[in-house]
Design an enzyme around this catalytic site. Structure first.
Site, short mmCIF file in Angstrom:
data_model
loop_
_atom_site.label_atom_id
_atom_site.label_comp_id
_atom_site.label_asym_id
_atom_site.label_seq_id
_atom_site.Cartn_x
_atom_site.Cartn_y
_atom_site.Cartn_z
N SER A 171 0.86 -1.19 0.00
CA SER A 171 0.00 0.00 0.00
C SER A 171 0.89 1.23 0.00
O SER A 171 2.04 1.18 0.46
CB SER A 171 -0.88 0.01 1.26
OG SER A 171 -1.48 1.28 1.43
N TYR A 199 -1.97 -1.27 10.34
CA TYR A 199 -2.11 -1.55 8.91
C TYR A 199 -0.86 -1.10 8.15
O TYR A 199 -0.32 -1.84 7.32
CB TYR A 199 -3.36 -0.83 8.38
CG TYR A 199 -3.60 -1.02 6.91
CD1 TYR A 199 -4.03 -2.25 6.41
CD2 TYR A 199 -3.42 0.03 6.01
CE1 TYR A 199 -4.26 -2.42 5.05
CE2 TYR A 199 -3.64 -0.14 4.65
CZ TYR A 199 -4.06 -1.36 4.18
OH TYR A 199 -4.27 -1.54 2.83
N1 LIG Z 1 -8.94 -0.48 -1.28
C1 LIG Z 1 -7.88 0.29 -1.04
O1 LIG Z 1 -7.95 1.50 -0.99
C2 LIG Z 1 -6.52 -0.35 -0.87
C3 LIG Z 1 -5.38 0.48 -0.91
C4 LIG Z 1 -4.12 -0.09 -0.75
C5 LIG Z 1 -4.00 -1.45 -0.58
N2 LIG Z 1 -5.12 -2.24 -0.55
C6 LIG Z 1 -4.93 -3.66 -0.35
O2 LIG Z 1 -5.49 -4.38 -1.41
C7 LIG Z 1 -5.94 -5.65 -0.94
C8 LIG Z 1 -7.38 -5.88 -1.36
O3 LIG Z 1 -8.16 -4.81 -0.86
P1 LIG Z 1 -9.67 -4.55 -1.33
O4 LIG Z 1 -9.90 -3.09 -1.19
O5 LIG Z 1 -9.92 -5.23 -2.62
O6 LIG Z 1 -10.44 -5.28 -0.13
P2 LIG Z 1 -11.80 -6.15 -0.09
O7 LIG Z 1 -12.19 -6.14 1.35
O8 LIG Z 1 -12.77 -5.68 -1.11
O9 LIG Z 1 -11.29 -7.61 -0.49
C9 LIG Z 1 -10.43 -8.34 0.33
C10 LIG Z 1 -10.68 -9.81 0.11
O10 LIG Z 1 -9.75 -10.54 0.94
C11 LIG Z 1 -10.42 -11.59 1.56
N3 LIG Z 1 -9.74 -11.97 2.81
C12 LIG Z 1 -9.70 -11.27 3.97
N4 LIG Z 1 -9.02 -11.93 4.90
C13 LIG Z 1 -8.62 -13.10 4.32
C14 LIG Z 1 -7.88 -14.21 4.77
N5 LIG Z 1 -7.45 -14.30 6.05
N6 LIG Z 1 -7.64 -15.24 3.92
C15 LIG Z 1 -8.10 -15.18 2.64
N7 LIG Z 1 -8.80 -14.15 2.15
C16 LIG Z 1 -9.07 -13.11 2.99
C17 LIG Z 1 -11.83 -11.07 1.82
O11 LIG Z 1 -12.76 -12.13 2.00
C18 LIG Z 1 -12.08 -10.25 0.55
O12 LIG Z 1 -12.68 -11.04 -0.46
C19 LIG Z 1 -5.70 -5.65 0.57
O13 LIG Z 1 -4.47 -6.29 0.86
C20 LIG Z 1 -5.61 -4.18 0.90
O14 LIG Z 1 -4.83 -3.93 2.05
C21 LIG Z 1 -6.38 -1.72 -0.68
#
Ligand SMILES: NC(=O)c1ccc[n+]([C@@H]2O[C@H](COP(=O)([O-])OP(=O)(O)OC[C@H]3O[C@@H](n4cnc5c(N)ncnc54)[C@H](O)[C@@H]3O)[C@@H](O)[C@H]2O)c1
Length: 262
Positions: free
Chosen positions: A150, A163
């Site tokens: 991130s 985080y």
């Molecule tokens: N959305 C943002 O702004 C953003 C920014 C930077 C980084 N990220 C990173 O991107 C990744 C995805 O984020 P997103 O926004 O798509 O989130 P999201 O919540 O839409 O999707 C996350 C998915 O991960 C799954 N998950 C959670 N814990 C789990 C586990 N222990 N084992 C297996 N699966 C698991 C959930 O069921 C979900 O389907 C994350 O690592 C997040 O930190 C997101």
């Protein structure tokens, strides 16, 4: 573009948001994609939307035995493993003193330990795949791992202590592992997204007194004036896995609309 024809890929957290967009993009370029998620139903929904071969798996990335089983099932289905995207992640909004030990442990277990465990068990499978390809005299672009870190790994953001620490750990682990495995043909990189428009953001803003204002504030902190799309992260993941990314090793690819440049 069909840069990934036949590549066998695991995408963790592929049931939603960025992971689902990555699975769709990789499949559209010809990859066979194992979508692994805590929710098997969510993984199945993503697989139903893929244009190519897909496999839905249930995994908790924080549990070693479940990660081992995930890798074994993908290898069994397709006879090898060429790429892994460590995308599963969770967040906690708090400063350091306000973060409970339980929340710290939970975030570290999923984000950092989960990334470690998936690499720990995927790398030997990739090594075997590369050895088999070499024995058969097959051309191979090597194997690739993409870790979703991130922008908070490199820029301070209020209320994201645990985080941010987990995502900084992912970036450091990416660099260390990239150096360890580059000689054996396994390229390891990270993506540092800014704020991406996914169900995660919707759930954060829904918990605020004024969800529309909370979303506007998240948008305003993006220098390019909008949220990053999940498809933009997916495009970077596809590039990093493809042969076009062959000289990109141990990198933290920033896709954040200028967020960390401020
Ligand atoms: N959305 C943002 O702004 C953003 C920014 C930077 C980084 N990220 C990173 O991107 C990744 C995805 O984020 P997103 O926004 O798509 O989130 P999201 O919540 O839409 O999707 C996350 C998915 O991960 C799954 N998950 C959670 N814990 C789990 C586990 N222990 N084992 C297996 N699966 C698991 C959930 O069921 C979900 O389907 C994350 O690592 C997040 O930190 C997101």
């Amino acid at each position: 573009m069909m840069r990934l024809t036949g590549r066998r890929v695991i995408v963790t957290g592929g049931g939603s948001g960025i992971g689902a967009a990555i699975a769709v993009r990789l499949a559209s370029e010809g990859a066979r994609v194992a979508v692994a998620d805590l929710s098997l139903e969510a993984a199945q929904r993503t697989v139903e939307g893929l244009s190519g071969a897909g496999l839905a798996l249930r995994v908790n990335v924080a549990r070693a035995e479940e990660v081992q089983a995930m890798v074994a099932q993908a290898v069994q289905a397709w006879g090898g493993l060429d790429a892994l995207v460590n995308n599963a992640g969770i967040g906690v909004a708090a400063t350091t003193p306000d973060t409970s030990e339980d929340d710290w442990d939970r975030v570290m277990a999923v984000n950092l330990k989960g990334t470690f465990l998936c690499m720990k068990y995927a790398i030997p499978a990739m090594r075997r795949t590369l050895q088999e390809q070499s024995l058969r005299g097959e051309e191979s672009g090597g194997a690739a791992i993409v870790n979703i870190s991130s922008a908070v790994a490199v820029a301070g953001v209020p209320n994201r202590a645990a985080y941010s620490a987990s995502k900084g750990g992912i970036l450091a682990l990416t660099r260390a592992a990239a150096i360890d495995h580059v000689a054996e043909g396994i390229r390891i990189n990270a993506i540092l997204p800014g704020t991406v428009d996914t169900p995660w953001i919707a759930s954060i803003t829904a918990g605020q007194p004024d969800p529309a204002a909370a979303r506007a504030a998240m948008t305003a902190r993006q220098p390019h004036g909008r949220l990053v799309s999940a498809q933009e992260i997916a495009a970077m993941a596809a590039y990093l896995i493809s042969d076009e990314g062959a000289s990109v090793i141990g990198a933290g690819m920033v896709v954040d609309g200028g967020f960390s440049a401020r």
